[in-house]
Design an enzyme around this catalytic site. Structure first.
Site, PDB file in Angstrom:
ATOM      1  CE  LYS A   1      -1.634  -1.633   3.867  1.00 21.05           C
ATOM      2  NZ  LYS A   1      -2.631  -1.975   4.964  1.00 21.05           N
TER       3      LYS A   1
ATOM      4  CB  THR B   1      -7.219   3.228   5.870  1.00 20.62           C
ATOM      5  OG1 THR B   1      -5.943   3.556   6.507  1.00 20.62           O
ATOM      6  CG2 THR B   1      -8.196   4.448   5.845  1.00 20.62           C
TER       7      THR B   1
ATOM      8  CB  CYS C   1      -8.222  -2.623  10.070  1.00 21.79           C
ATOM      9  SG  CYS C   1      -7.152  -2.207  11.387  1.00 21.79           S
TER      10      CYS C   1
END
Length: 276
Positions: free
Chosen positions: A175, A211, A213
């Site tokens: 990410k 976010t 999770c």
């Protein structure tokens, strides 16, 4: 047809934006029945974490065994594991479930900056990664796992995603929310055969609590519903973007508030005219 079932193995967040609470909300938003095994309690709100209390590893094992001897699970999301003992307890269970998709969000630090994983547990998490189907680190977590410096651009994300594959991961979603680019939210998905750069406009909001999770739980829910990995990852990213875009509607707390997990359902309900 039986309803899909997902399991979250994670810590509790009293403010409801992250951890077990966020995962169960996400599962429900996706039409998936949620089950949960608790690894830790936190004293936490939107502004930070003031304390943690880990569940003893043998009781984590007891929760898992008791649940799984009775309830079918179609996908597992792993979040906060707190310490090495809990990592080993979870590893022993998922090692016996090779056919169940397992998404590992290697939670180390909360959005507020508070540490959620003991230093000596990082090595255990590295050993857990090859047992999982997908690992979803952010930029700082990837750097810790690889014992290197954080990526600063998309090429760095690609390189670190491939390095995690070389280290034993089956699939990686790296990410890029911590990159300096304020216009785009860029993530990299890699599975050893292909590498996808996933781009979306960055949502301008300070409400980013939970976010990671939420994204990993959405991937678990999508795989529980039968989606293939690239599709599940893209669907989850799209869902998170909608939840982030609607987060300001909630106005929860005074710090980094939660995303709007039920944005689709609440808007659909608002469009329904009451009878009578």
């Amino acid at each position: 047809m039986s309803v899909p079932v997902a399991l979250t193995i994670a810590g509790s967040d009293p403010s409801g934006g992250a951890g077990i609470q966020a995962d169960l909300k996400t599962f429900s938003a996706w039409g998936v029945y949620g089950t949960a095994v608790l690894t830790a309690l936190t004293a936490q709100n939107t502004r930070g974490v003031t304390g943690t209390h880990a569940v003893p590893p043998d009781f984590v094992t007891a929760q898992l065994h008791t649940l799984l001897e009775d309830v079918r699970v179609d996908a597992i999301k792993i979040g906060m594991l707190a310490n090495a003992g809990t990592v080993h307890a979870v590893a022993a269970t998922i090692r016996a479930m090779p056919d169940v998709p397992v998404i590992l969000d290697p939670v180390m630090v909360a959005t507020s900056g508070d540490r959620l994983l003991d230093e000596d547990a990082v090595a255990a998490v590295r050993e857990l990664i090859p047992l999982t189907s997908l690992v979803t680190p952010n930029v700082p977590e990837s750097a810790v796992l690889l014992q290197t410096t954080p990526a600063t651009d998309v090429d760095g994300l690609r390189d670190q995603a491939h390095a995690l594959l070389d280290a034993g991961a089956r699939r990686v979603l790296l990410k890029g929310g911590h990159l300096d680019d304020r216009s785009e939210a860029v993530d990299v998905f890699a599975d050893g055969e292909r590498t996808h750069v996933l781009r979306a406009p960055r949502v301008a909001t300070h409400n980013t609590h939970g976010t990671g999770c939420t994204l990993s739980a959405a991937i678990a829910a999508s795989t529980a519903r039968g989606a293939a990995w690239p599709e599940a990852v893209q669907q989850a990213k799209d869902y998170l973007a909608r939840a982030l875009a609607a987060s300001d509607e909630l106005d929860i707390g005074h710090g980094a508030g939660p995303v709007h997990h039920f944005v689709d359902q609440w808007r659909a309900a608002a469009d329904v005219t009451p009878a009578g």
